[in-house]
Design a protein around this motif. Sequence first.
Motif, PDB file in Angstrom:
ATOM      1  N   VAL B  62      38.902  54.967  38.906  1.00 13.52           N
ATOM      2  CA  VAL B  62      39.058  53.648  38.277  1.00 13.52           C
ATOM      3  C   VAL B  62      40.361  53.051  38.792  1.00 13.52           C
ATOM      4  N   PRO B  63      40.310  51.866  39.366  1.00 10.10           N
ATOM      5  CA  PRO B  63      41.523  51.256  39.918  1.00 10.10           C
ATOM      6  C   PRO B  63      42.592  51.074  38.844  1.00 10.10           C
ATOM      7  N   ASP B  64      43.811  51.173  39.229  1.00 11.90           N
ATOM      8  CA  ASP B  64      44.918  50.954  38.308  1.00 11.90           C
ATOM      9  C   ASP B  64      45.308  49.479  38.341  1.00 11.90           C
ATOM     10  N   PRO B  65      45.031  48.771  37.250  1.00 13.89           N
ATOM     11  CA  PRO B  65      45.294  47.328  37.247  1.00 13.89           C
ATOM     12  C   PRO B  65      46.772  46.991  37.418  1.00 13.89           C
ATOM     13  N   ASN B  66      47.640  47.879  36.973  1.00 12.80           N
ATOM     14  CA  ASN B  66      49.064  47.597  37.099  1.00 12.80           C
ATOM     15  C   ASN B  66      49.517  47.682  38.549  1.00 12.80           C
ATOM     16  N   ALA B  67      49.062  48.700  39.228  1.00  9.31           N
ATOM     17  CA  ALA B  67      49.411  48.827  40.640  1.00  9.31           C
ATOM     18  C   ALA B  67      48.849  47.650  41.424  1.00  9.31           C
ATOM     19  N   ALA B  69      48.195  44.693  40.288  1.00  5.42           N
ATOM     20  CA  ALA B  69      48.942  43.473  39.972  1.00  5.42           C
ATOM     21  C   ALA B  69      50.284  43.446  40.695  1.00  5.42           C
ATOM     22  N   LEU B  70      50.923  44.604  40.753  1.00  3.17           N
ATOM     23  CA  LEU B  70      52.222  44.656  41.415  1.00  3.17           C
ATOM     24  C   LEU B  70      52.089  44.343  42.906  1.00  3.17           C
ATOM     25  N   ALA B  75      47.950  39.314  38.378  1.00  6.86           N
ATOM     26  CA  ALA B  75      47.180  40.138  37.450  1.00  6.86           C
ATOM     27  C   ALA B  75      45.826  39.489  37.185  1.00  6.86           C
TER      28      ALA B  75
END
Lengths: 352, 352
Positions: B62-67, B69-70, B75
Amino acid sequence: MSDSGQSVGRKRRGAGRPTISDVARLAGVSPITVSRALRDPQRVSQDLRANIDVAVRTLGYVPDPNARALASSRADVIGVIIPSLTNNVFADVLRGMYDAINGSSYQIQLGNSRYSPIEEERLLTTFVSQRPSALIVSGIDQTPTARATLENAGCPVLQIMESGPDPVDMMVGFSHRKAAEEIVRHLWHAGYRRIGFIGARMDPRSQRRLQGYRDALEPLGGVDPALVTTTPAPSSVSLGRDLLRDLMSRAPDLDAVFCNNDDLAMGALFECQRSGLDVPRRLGIAGFNDLEMMAAAHPPLTSVRTPRYEIGYRSVRMVLDAITGRDIPERVIDIGYELAVRDSTGGPVLSQ
Amino acid sequence: MSDSGQSVGRKRRGAGRPTISDVARLAGVSPITVSRALRDPQRVSQDLRANIDVAVRTLGYVPDPNARALASSRADVIGVIIPSLTNNVFADVLRGMYDAINGSSYQIQLGNSRYSPIEEERLLTTFVSQRPSALIVSGIDQTPTARATLENAGCPVLQIMESGPDPVDMMVGFSHRKAAEEIVRHLWHAGYRRIGFIGARMDPRSQRRLQGYRDALEPLGGVDPALVTTTPAPSSVSLGRDLLRDLMSRAPDLDAVFCNNDDLAMGALFECQRSGLDVPRRLGIAGFNDLEMMAAAHPPLTSVRTPRYEIGYRSVRMVLDAITGRDIPERVIDIGYELAVRDSTGGPVLSQ
DNA sequence: TTGTAGGCGTTATCAC
DNA sequence: GTGATAACGCCTACAA
């Protein structure tokens, strides 16, 4: 100025807003000191802190929550899943939550499961992928998959709205079954003998209210199935009218009705007004939740006052405490309820 | 297997869940190819894509949304600011929004400004720091600071609920002034001549409804200030009762009342029932928004049907289109309204 | 108390 | 169409 990061030809992808390094440079310290000063000021000496504060203000520095979340593997987010946005019950809960989170550095991430356990599962998966600081879910009827997700989420978990056995972690709610049982008993004591039940949506909490209705009447002469009308359709005032009309036509000797929620009760009242039935003498009416309109109706309607705002407020305070490692004296809270007895259950004509 | 990232002594800070590199390794491609396959499958060849899909499923990646977005400075979040959670109006809008976003990879970030422009400013600042993909705000009365924040947010911006001049970017709403004007004219045409106004909260949209009331009556004999009652207090059914009682005592010849919203109208109806005033013959009652309960009341209450769900739904679709660069034929949409004329404005006894 | 080194997981950029 | 490299902005771990 040689390595200011802004020199010509230097490639930067970001939107060019100030970073923690810019602040550090201006304050004459290292980035990590700025980081610490921002998160836990006490760990940095007075004078450095002052310099840093100035630099932050000068540059208008705002931390990047995404970078922070990535680096720390933890987002300052509390995931909240509720089954409905239009149900006034959850609107009040949400208001409490948003009030409680105000002023903190946390954000609420809201999900609407639309009363679907599968949708709740999906939302949970999505939320967990963001590494939230806490999770709050409605009810105690999660699917096994959802429950497993919660248990492995690696953060505090709070189930709200109901009290029950076997919490995942923490719990704030009350017994819908007991609340229903109590108000039905009130109807009986008021003198009503043919007490019906009207229910819509029939989600797990509605089911337990129906159970409470049965539990109350069982020892009082038994439950007559003919007096119970339910539908899976979403609740509404119009539906309350329709359901009462149905029930009255099938059981003309009905003398009181406990409505699954206040919308239905309001609809039942309007149906009585339409057909000229005196409330409370010909028919007693009781609702559930005690929305604001209940007290203003004519006649004022009896209901069960449920502490919705308080559930929302306390639940967020509770997970905030859990996140910050504070002591949680009670991890399972039965927040109770109160009967709001009003004219609509004043008793039948021939009260005993 | 030598550099699997799981070998002993290797330090990893993350929670150990599979990363895009793990997927890449298993699929025998580079991380960036996985990234592309996930975001835009057409940019990757058939067979690689198949391998990657298998790897993703095998690992449960599952992709990391925070990474994400960074790295992308963006986002997958749509910021939404509304002034109230308990106002049914916004509950419906939110339901539309959450329905519209369902199935997309975007999240709604909700903020509650509590009808405070300053709070809205703060929320906007917080939201913008997350680099949202779009922003949706309620109304057109942002402070200059808030407006500047919106203009510099670097993402599509949508103002909802009202239509008006000078949009920041996009707009979906209707004219509250005109809607109010129209329903007051309806009251006049129904035969009412002493038409009052009851208003609570008196936020900008309420103010414009009051203006519509005045605009309607001005050419019809003028506005009598004695027939207008407003309060900054939050709206409620009880308040509707109180305000009507006040107004009737001060202006006993009142023969109709336009209520700022449906809660007040419902309260006005209950007050009439209590004091034995015939609706619509002695007093006509009209509300605003046409909540579901209006049609179920006794008598059914006239109101202005406002497309709240549709505003929510279309607004999210619209910003989604804007985000994905699709063509937006109309950036400013007047979504209109409809009169829902019912018995409560059936006309006075001596209708002309 | 402060700093150094490096990683968090992903994507933009540019080369092939 | 695919890959190597570096960067996104901040924080953990460890050292001084």
